[in-house]
Design an enzyme around this catalytic site. Structure first.
Site, PDB file in Angstrom:
ATOM      1  N   GLY A  31     -11.925   5.962  -4.698  1.00  0.00           N
ATOM      2  CA  GLY A  31     -12.520   4.572  -4.914  1.00  0.00           C
ATOM      3  C   GLY A  31     -13.523   4.184  -4.020  1.00  0.00           C
ATOM      4  N   LYS A  79      -8.157  -5.065   2.328  1.00  0.00           N
ATOM      5  CA  LYS A  79      -7.091  -4.256   1.869  1.00  0.00           C
ATOM      6  C   LYS A  79      -6.073  -5.387   1.207  1.00  0.00           C
ATOM      7  CE  LYS A  79      -3.581  -2.348   4.144  1.00  0.00           C
ATOM      8  NZ  LYS A  79      -2.901  -1.407   5.010  1.00  0.00           N
ATOM      9  N   GLU A 115      -2.010  -3.061   8.485  1.00  0.00           N
ATOM     10  CA  GLU A 115      -2.230  -4.380   8.068  1.00  0.00           C
ATOM     11  C   GLU A 115      -1.607  -4.367   6.825  1.00  0.00           C
ATOM     12  OE1 GLU A 115      -5.579  -6.491   8.756  1.00  0.00           O
ATOM     13  OE2 GLU A 115      -6.605  -5.348  10.111  1.00  0.00           O
ATOM     14  N   CYS A 135     -10.363  -0.912  12.171  1.00  0.00           N
ATOM     15  CA  CYS A 135      -9.807   0.346  12.743  1.00  0.00           C
ATOM     16  C   CYS A 135     -10.823   1.518  12.218  1.00  0.00           C
ATOM     17  CB  CYS A 135      -8.429   0.760  12.302  1.00  0.00           C
ATOM     18  SG  CYS A 135      -7.381  -0.723  13.231  1.00  0.00           S
TER      19      CYS A 135
END
Length: 441
Positions: free
Chosen positions: A258, A328, A157, A265
């Site tokens: 992090g 993200k 993505e 997914c």
């Protein structure tokens, strides 16, 4: 060639637009009438860089059309890509294949009636190994001459259009030379541009996706486990990751300590892979995937605990700014978003939370209406006791920490993605903190 793409969600919409863009006549099929209407108008149903332009170009060329009718698909072409979702089953963690089965069943009767009984049905959905063989038997019961192949997607993505048009590899799991030849013809423009074509059997093709995602998840959780060791010993996980990544056998990609991974997914795929291994009596072989999942989930609560500790041991009645809601950058997808899990847990512990995201605010509000949202960073950070950086959008790297320091109540930053320049923020008066890094204030 004439192709259909069944399912116009994230994978299907991108695949349909890109296949039309390289010259094929494509019909996209979906049961969601609103989505079909938007796509027909050239409007993507989600944010993905480059998709709007590709979709508009394909629709305007006349090579891309959309329908809600499976029978239209059967009449339109003899090659059909199945791109429907395979969500996680809540009871076992295994993949829910109802949408895949429904897509194949709907297509099968249409193939028989349309005379396209020699059709090729190509799965792109992420499925447990053995699914293609089972679907082939199911399909042949209605359309004896039809074949099933598996051609998994490897889209990131935020980079999906590029990954489709310039793929790192094309994996084709087929059971006949005819099916392989057809897939080579479909992807000829990409192969001519240098894309590797890996021909194999359907079971191996199914496993390539599951194994690849499991390996990536393992790498991410490994470095996050090392972050815990670094905290206990005073070591620096960023320097550790850099030194490890210099080894060409390891490499630096996905060694980013992090907040961990999320999205539609990796989390569900590793759970589905573990569940399938257990069905095969091989659960011990991938038992480590359960630990990988647990480490990843733990990072979210560790981030909340860090923020709580920085505020004297309690988040109650404190003001917390959250930068990022998408799982993200480059996406408006909030499915299993670590950022939103952290934001909601902070709220549960009594804090007032204001969230900012460049693209995902509407989607975040739909699933977490109890959180507050701000249209700009300054508003999100107004009178904040701590700022949590949870999604590494490039816009946040470009922030002026000195200007932001005048807005917050106390200049305390938790960089849960290790993506901001700590020296720059500290020089502007901020106290900067991150998991796995020495506490230098």
């Amino acid at each position: 060639m004439r192709l259909t793409v069944i399912g116009t969600g994230y994978v299907g919409a991108v695949h349909a637009a890109c296949m039309a863009d390289i010259g094929h006549d494509v019909l996209g099929v979906d049961v969601d009438a609103d989505r079909i209407a938007a796509l027909t108008a050239g409007t993507p149903p989600f944010f993905e860089p480059g998709l709007s332009e590709t979709l508009t170009r394909a629709v305007n060329s006349g090579r891309l059309r959309f329908t809600t009718s499976p029978s239209d698909a059967a009449r339109f072409a003899d090659t059909h890509f199945v791109c429907v979702g395979t969500p996680q089953r809540p009871d076992t963690g295994a993949a829910d294949l109802r949408h895949v089965e429904a897509a194949v069943d709907g297509l099968a009767s249409g193939l028989r009636d349309s005379g396209h009984e020699q059709a090729l049905v190509v799965g792109k959905s992420t499925v447990p190994v053995g699914t293609a063989a089972r679907l082939a038997e199911r399909l042949r019961a209605t359309a004896p001459g039809a074949e099933v192949a598996w051609n998994p997607e490897f889209l990131r993505e935020g980079c999906a259009v590029q990954d489709t048009l310039r793929p790192e590899r094309i994996v084709a799991g087929t059971t006949s030379p005819r099916a392989e030849a057809r897939l080579r013809e479909i992807y000829a423009p990409l192969l001519d541009a240098g894309a590797p074509f890996i021909a194999t059997d359907p079971a191996t093709a199914e496993l390539v996706k599951a194994a690849s995602n499991s390996f990536l998840a393992t790498k991410i959780s490994f470095i996050n486990a090392m972050a815990e060791i670094c905290e206990a010993t005073g070591a620096d996980v960023l320097t550790l990751a850099e030194a490890m990544g210099r080894d060409p056998r390891i490499g630096p990609r996905f060694l980013s300590p992090g907040l961990g991974f999320g999205g539609s997914c990796l989390p569900k795929d590793i759970r589905a892979f573990a569940a399938r291994a257990e069905e095969l009596g091989l659960g011990r072989s991938v038992a480590f995937l359960r630990q990988i999942d647990e480490i990843n989930t733990r990072q979210r609560l560790r981030t909340v605990d860090l923020a709580e500790r920085l505020l004297g041991g309690s988040l109650a009645d404190r003001s917390v700014a959250v930068l990022g809601a998408a799982f993200k950058p480059g996406s408006d997808d909030v499915r299993d978003s670590p950022a939103l899990v952290v934001a909601d847990e902070v709220r549960r512990r009594g804090a007032q939370v204001r969230v900012h995201d460049p693209e995902a605010t509407d989607n975040a509000r739909a699933v977490h209406p109890e959180l507050q949202y701000a249209l700009d960073v300054a508003k999100a950070c107004e009178r904040a006791d701590v700022v949590l950086h949870l999604t590494e959008w490039p816009q946040y790297r470009d922030l002026d920490p000195a200007a932001l320091a005048t807005v917050v109540r106390t200049p305390v930053l938790v960089d849960a993605r290790n993506a901001l320049d700590p020296a720059r923020w500290r020089s502007a008066g901020w106290s900067v903190h991150a998991l796995g890094r020495p506490e230098t204030g």
